[in-house]
Design a protein around this motif. Structure first.
Motif, PDB file in Angstrom:
ATOM      1  N   TYR A 176       5.234  -8.084  -2.180  1.00 42.43           N
ATOM      2  CA  TYR A 176       4.378  -9.029  -1.463  1.00 42.43           C
ATOM      3  C   TYR A 176       5.205  -9.773  -0.438  1.00 42.43           C
ATOM      4  CZ  TYR A 176       1.144 -12.832  -0.490  1.00 42.43           C
ATOM      5  OH  TYR A 176       0.319 -13.722   0.137  1.00 42.43           O
ATOM      6  N   PHE A 177       4.722  -9.794   0.793  1.00 46.31           N
ATOM      7  CA  PHE A 177       5.487 -10.445   1.861  1.00 46.31           C
ATOM      8  C   PHE A 177       4.592 -11.399   2.617  1.00 46.31           C
ATOM      9  CE2 PHE A 177       6.955 -10.712   6.289  1.00 46.31           C
ATOM     10  CZ  PHE A 177       8.194 -11.262   6.059  1.00 46.31           C
ATOM     11  N   LEU A 178       5.037 -12.637   2.713  1.00 48.03           N
ATOM     12  CA  LEU A 178       4.365 -13.632   3.540  1.00 48.03           C
ATOM     13  C   LEU A 178       5.438 -14.366   4.316  1.00 48.03           C
ATOM     14  CD1 LEU A 178       1.782 -15.248   4.272  1.00 48.03           C
ATOM     15  CD2 LEU A 178       2.419 -16.834   2.441  1.00 48.03           C
ATOM     16  N   PRO A 179       5.454 -14.246   5.645  1.00 44.46           N
ATOM     17  CA  PRO A 179       6.501 -14.929   6.400  1.00 44.46           C
ATOM     18  C   PRO A 179       6.391 -16.438   6.248  1.00 44.46           C
ATOM     19  CG  PRO A 179       4.811 -14.041   7.856  1.00 44.46           C
ATOM     20  CD  PRO A 179       4.509 -13.530   6.492  1.00 44.46           C
ATOM     21  N   PRO A 180       7.493 -17.118   5.994  1.00 44.19           N
ATOM     22  CA  PRO A 180       7.453 -18.564   5.844  1.00 44.19           C
ATOM     23  C   PRO A 180       7.045 -19.235   7.149  1.00 44.19           C
ATOM     24  CG  PRO A 180       9.714 -17.798   5.974  1.00 44.19           C
ATOM     25  CD  PRO A 180       8.853 -16.584   5.882  1.00 44.19           C
ATOM     26  N   LEU A 181       6.247 -20.289   7.024  1.00 42.11           N
ATOM     27  CA  LEU A 181       5.765 -20.992   8.200  1.00 42.11           C
ATOM     28  C   LEU A 181       6.592 -22.223   8.519  1.00 42.11           C
ATOM     29  CD1 LEU A 181       1.917 -20.788   7.538  1.00 42.11           C
ATOM     30  CD2 LEU A 181       3.386 -19.191   8.739  1.00 42.11           C
ATOM     31  N   MET A 182       7.542 -22.555   7.653  1.00 40.77           N
ATOM     32  CA  MET A 182       8.344 -23.739   7.864  1.00 40.77           C
ATOM     33  C   MET A 182       9.814 -23.391   7.701  1.00 40.77           C
ATOM     34  SD  MET A 182       6.083 -26.601   5.832  1.00 40.77           S
ATOM     35  CE  MET A 182       5.984 -25.604   4.355  1.00 40.77           C
ATOM     36  N   PHE A 183      10.636 -23.827   8.632  1.00 43.16           N
ATOM     37  CA  PHE A 183      12.075 -23.606   8.560  1.00 43.16           C
ATOM     38  C   PHE A 183      12.773 -24.938   8.797  1.00 43.16           C
ATOM     39  CE2 PHE A 183      10.531 -19.476  10.145  1.00 43.16           C
ATOM     40  CZ  PHE A 183      11.103 -18.618   9.221  1.00 43.16           C
ATOM     41  N   ALA A 184      13.888 -25.134   8.102  1.00 47.84           N
ATOM     42  CA  ALA A 184      14.770 -26.240   8.454  1.00 47.84           C
ATOM     43  C   ALA A 184      15.449 -25.887   9.773  1.00 47.84           C
ATOM     44  CB  ALA A 184      15.812 -26.443   7.350  1.00 47.84           C
ATOM     45  N   ARG A 185      15.920 -26.896  10.502  1.00 49.14           N
ATOM     46  CA  ARG A 185      16.563 -26.631  11.796  1.00 49.14           C
ATOM     47  C   ARG A 185      17.768 -25.714  11.632  1.00 49.14           C
ATOM     48  NH1 ARG A 185      14.535 -29.326  15.999  1.00 49.14           N
ATOM     49  NH2 ARG A 185      13.283 -31.188  15.628  1.00 49.14           N
ATOM     50  N   GLU A 186      18.533 -25.913  10.556  1.00 42.56           N
ATOM     51  CA  GLU A 186      19.708 -25.066  10.333  1.00 42.56           C
ATOM     52  C   GLU A 186      19.292 -23.628  10.055  1.00 42.56           C
ATOM     53  OE1 GLU A 186      19.103 -27.922   8.872  1.00 42.56           O
ATOM     54  OE2 GLU A 186      20.662 -29.236   9.739  1.00 42.56           O
ATOM     55  N   GLU A 187      18.154 -23.446   9.360  1.00 44.01           N
ATOM     56  CA  GLU A 187      17.666 -22.091   9.112  1.00 44.01           C
ATOM     57  C   GLU A 187      17.263 -21.414  10.415  1.00 44.01           C
ATOM     58  OE1 GLU A 187      15.793 -22.802   4.635  1.00 44.01           O
ATOM     59  OE2 GLU A 187      14.534 -23.073   6.408  1.00 44.01           O
ATOM     60  N   LEU A 188      16.618 -22.167  11.299  1.00 43.39           N
ATOM     61  CA  LEU A 188      16.255 -21.605  12.601  1.00 43.39           C
ATOM     62  C   LEU A 188      17.491 -21.237  13.414  1.00 43.39           C
ATOM     63  CD1 LEU A 188      13.232 -23.757  13.853  1.00 43.39           C
ATOM     64  CD2 LEU A 188      13.259 -21.306  13.370  1.00 43.39           C
ATOM     65  N   GLU A 189      18.517 -22.082  13.362  1.00 41.91           N
ATOM     66  CA  GLU A 189      19.751 -21.779  14.085  1.00 41.91           C
ATOM     67  C   GLU A 189      20.357 -20.477  13.575  1.00 41.91           C
ATOM     68  OE1 GLU A 189      21.120 -23.012  16.663  1.00 41.91           O
ATOM     69  OE2 GLU A 189      19.954 -24.841  16.945  1.00 41.91           O
TER      70      GLU A 189
END
Length: 236
Positions: free
Chosen positions: A65-78
């Motif tokens: 099962y795959f659902l892309p996360p809709l929320m990221f911390a800024r460090e995760e986005l970096e």
């Protein structure tokens, strides 16, 4: 936290666990009551999320099962953007296209205050890689064999142009600054070797090799800790 946000966090938490998780553990993680967890799990099941288990036993998200996360911390986005930019510099056409699509999907679900990280990142992957030599064999053929865990019979030319025939068990593809390499177990050498992809002149896919790819990856990384991709390719 809104209920929709809590349901997403519940899915994310279950997705990282391989064993059933009790409602008490989930309630502690999300700072809610066990009764709330029971209601949330029932809601996820009603929406078609493949959660297995029951009260008193624990809950488990079925594999796949795959659902892309809709929320990221800024460090995760970096971290994500650094990886995508590295792929854009060193990846082949398939991976560059995939990286662009991934960025567009991430951008589509980010709130405006987080989306600025995509266009104004703090981290950069360094100077662009030099142009790569052309491949005779498409990297996608190598990727297909890696996923299928199939032997490859290859004709390989060394730095001096001498040709040899090998049967290899492909494990990973490495993207270096000036070349791309196939990391594999070589039956001729009885050891791990890396082969520059531009020197692989032909490929014939064979039967499944008698090893688990996870074990081969572990062995490959131990081997590479004692050498380098480039050194391996020179003595393949």
């Amino acid at each position: 936290m809104s209920r929709s946000g809590r349901l997403l966090r519940l899915i994310e938490f279950l997705r990282t666990r391989r064993r059933p998780v009790t409602a008490a553990r989930l309630a502690d993680e999300l700072a809610v009551s066990e009764r709330t967890i029971y209601r949330d799990v029932a809601e996820l099941m009603a929406q078609g999320v493949p959660v297995e288990g029951s009260a008193g036993v624990g809950y488990l998200l079925k594999p796949g099962y795959f659902l892309p996360p809709l929320m990221f911390a800024r460090e995760e986005l970096e971290a994500i953007m650094l990886g995508l930019r590295y792929v854009d510099q060193r990846g082949d056409d398939v991976l560059r296209t995939a990286a662009k699509a991934a960025k567009e999907k991430i951008s589509a679900v980010l709130p405006p205050d987080a989306a600025v990280t995509l266009d104004l990142p703090l981290a950069l992957p360094g100077p662009s890689a030099t142009s790569f030599p052309d491949n005779v064999v498409e990297l996608d053929r190598l990727r297909t064999a890696i996923r299928a865990q199939h032997r490859l019979e290859i004709v390989y030319a060394d730095a001096a142009g001498r040709r040899s025939q090998r049967v290899v068990w492909p494990v990973q593809i490495g993207f270096m600054d000036s070349a791309r390499v196939l990391a594999a177990w070589c039956e001729l050498r009885g050891a791990f070797r890396t082969f520059r992809t531009d020197r692989i002149l032909s490929v014939v896919e064979g039967s499944r090799y008698p090893a688990r790819r996870a074990e081969l990856i572990a062995g490959l990384h131990e081997h590479l800790a004692r050498s380098t991709y480039e050194q391996d390719a020179d003595r393949a």
